[in-house]
Design an enzyme around this catalytic site. Structure first.
Site, mmCIF file in Angstrom:
data_model
loop_
_atom_site.group_PDB
_atom_site.id
_atom_site.type_symbol
_atom_site.label_atom_id
_atom_site.label_comp_id
_atom_site.label_asym_id
_atom_site.label_seq_id
_atom_site.Cartn_x
_atom_site.Cartn_y
_atom_site.Cartn_z
ATOM 1 N N HIS A 177 0.829 -1.207 0.000
ATOM 2 C CA HIS A 177 0.000 0.000 0.000
ATOM 3 C C HIS A 177 0.866 1.262 0.000
ATOM 4 C CE1 HIS A 177 -3.154 -2.708 1.472
ATOM 5 N NE2 HIS A 177 -4.039 -1.742 1.334
ATOM 6 N N ASN B 273 8.012 -4.087 3.246
ATOM 7 C CA ASN B 273 6.606 -3.734 3.468
ATOM 8 C C ASN B 273 6.172 -3.996 4.897
ATOM 9 O OD1 ASN B 273 3.817 -3.210 2.968
ATOM 10 N ND2 ASN B 273 3.500 -5.393 2.582
ATOM 11 N N ASP C 224 15.280 17.813 -0.240
ATOM 12 C CA ASP C 224 16.126 18.234 -1.367
ATOM 13 C C ASP C 224 16.760 17.027 -2.062
ATOM 14 O OD1 ASP C 224 15.680 20.946 -1.183
ATOM 15 O OD2 ASP C 224 17.425 21.324 0.079
ATOM 16 N N GLU D 154 14.101 15.308 -4.073
ATOM 17 C CA GLU D 154 13.780 16.111 -5.266
ATOM 18 C C GLU D 154 14.837 15.917 -6.360
ATOM 19 O OE1 GLU D 154 13.237 20.102 -3.746
ATOM 20 O OE2 GLU D 154 11.076 19.772 -3.498
ATOM 21 N N ASP E 40 9.210 18.766 -7.624
ATOM 22 C CA ASP E 40 9.284 19.845 -6.638
ATOM 23 C C ASP E 40 8.226 19.543 -5.588
ATOM 24 O OD1 ASP E 40 9.444 22.064 -5.079
ATOM 25 O OD2 ASP E 40 8.716 23.470 -6.598
ATOM 26 N N GLN F 102 10.400 26.560 2.047
ATOM 27 C CA GLN F 102 10.855 25.300 1.428
ATOM 28 C C GLN F 102 12.368 25.154 1.527
ATOM 29 O OE1 GLN F 102 9.473 23.745 -2.516
ATOM 30 N NE2 GLN F 102 8.137 25.540 -2.484
ATOM 31 N N GLU G 30 13.360 21.851 3.535
ATOM 32 C CA GLU G 30 13.716 20.773 2.600
ATOM 33 C C GLU G 30 15.182 20.377 2.701
ATOM 34 O OE1 GLU G 30 12.375 21.776 -1.320
ATOM 35 O OE2 GLU G 30 10.266 21.489 -0.775
HETATM 36 MN MN MN Z 1 2.397 -1.964 3.436
HETATM 37 MN MN MN Z 2 10.183 21.672 -3.021
#
Ligand code: MN
Ligand code: MN
Length: 188
Positions: free
Chosen positions: A28, A59, A159, A162, A168, A178, A182
């Site tokens: 999930h 998991n 960061d 990203e 972003d 940010q 970040e």
């Molecule tokens: Mn899971």
């Molecule tokens: Mn960002």
């Protein structure tokens, strides 16, 4: 577990058997345990569009550990924004060997799973309550069965994520905020 009937006609629909015998769990993204307000809400988390092929230990232990920690924050009066995803290709459901795709090459096995959690106190007008000291938890996990049990060992900055993904993230937050939150790596 079932196919998402709302996918456009002509799209391949991953179904409850698509991961069978692959060794990977139907992992999930939005946890079942986070959507317990109603039966339809909970059932929606079992659409296969909410799943990625995830190494079982990853998991059931590491990722689940962060899910449980997150729900613990909820019961401490926190309000959370949780974003998750996956990137790359090639994971390992057993202790060795990399699998790039399953379901007759129709499903890519991601190399990494990621999650970003923005932690606020309960309240309203959330965007304006994000400050340079807002806690942000970011993890990037390898999609392997030999992953460490402790999600905290996989914390990175937004960061970094990203750079890895090209996204972003937290883009509605003012850029000056940010740039601070970040760059942080959570240490609590
Ligand atoms: Mn899971
Ligand atoms: Mn960002």
């Amino acid at each position: 577990f079932r196919a998402n009937p709302r996918l456009p006609s002509g799209w391949y629909r991953v179904d409850n058997l698509s991961y069978s015998s692959s060794g990977f769990d139907r992992g999930h993204m939005c946890p079942s345990g986070d959507r317990t307000v109603s039966v339809p809400a909970n059932s929606s988390t079992f659409l296969m569009t909410n799943m990625v092929p995830q190494a079982p230990y990853n998991n059931q232990v590491t990722w689940a550990g962060l899910e449980n920690y997150t729900r613990g924050l909820m019961s401490q009066g926190k309000e959370l924004y949780v974003i998750s995803g996956a990137y790359g290709e090639g994971g390992s459901a057993v202790s060795s060997g990399i699998t790039n795709t399953i379901d007759n090459s129709r499903v890519t096995v991601p190399a990494k799973l990621w999650k970003v959690i923005v932690v606020l106190n309960n309240g309203s007008d959330d965007l304006n309550r994000v400050t340079t000291s807002t806690r942000v938890i970011t993890i990037v996990l390898p999609n392997i069965n030999t992953v460490n049990a402790d999600w905290k060992t996989y914390r990175v900055s937004v960061d970094f994520l990203e750079q890895e993904t090209g996204y972003d993230l937290l883009s509605n937050v003012p850029v000056n905020i940010q740039s601070i939150i970040e760059a942080q790596v959570d240490t609590l």
